[in-house]
Design a protein around this motif. Structure first.
Motif: not given
Length: 78
Positions: A26-41
């Motif tokens: 869940r933490e990894v998924a959250g980091r991926l989500y935050m990164g995508q919102k900040a930097y794109g896919e």
């Protein structure tokens, strides 16, 4: 592999994992989500991924070293 196939695979992994592993995932998924919102896919060729990973690992070592110093300071004060 379709999105549905990948989702089914993730569900199977989730069901087979223990509570602590689920929390890590869940933490990894959250980091991926935050990164995508900040930097794109995560796009191929967007970054030099190996270099980025090495730099992040070095940053992590710095943070861990600082945390160890904090723990040592706490132990001295007790």
């Amino acid at each position: 592999m379709t999105d549905a196939d990948m989702f089914g695979e993730l569900v199977q992994y989730w069901e087979d994992l223990g509570d602590r592993e689920r929390r890590v995932l869940r933490e990894v998924a959250g980091r991926l989500y935050m990164g995508q919102k900040a930097y794109g896919e995560l796009s191929p060729g967007k970054k030099k991924w190996c270099r980025e990973a090495l730099e992040e690992a070095m940053d992590g070592m710095v943070y861990l070293g600082a945390a160890l110093q904090d723990l040592a300071d706490e132990e001295k004060s007790q």
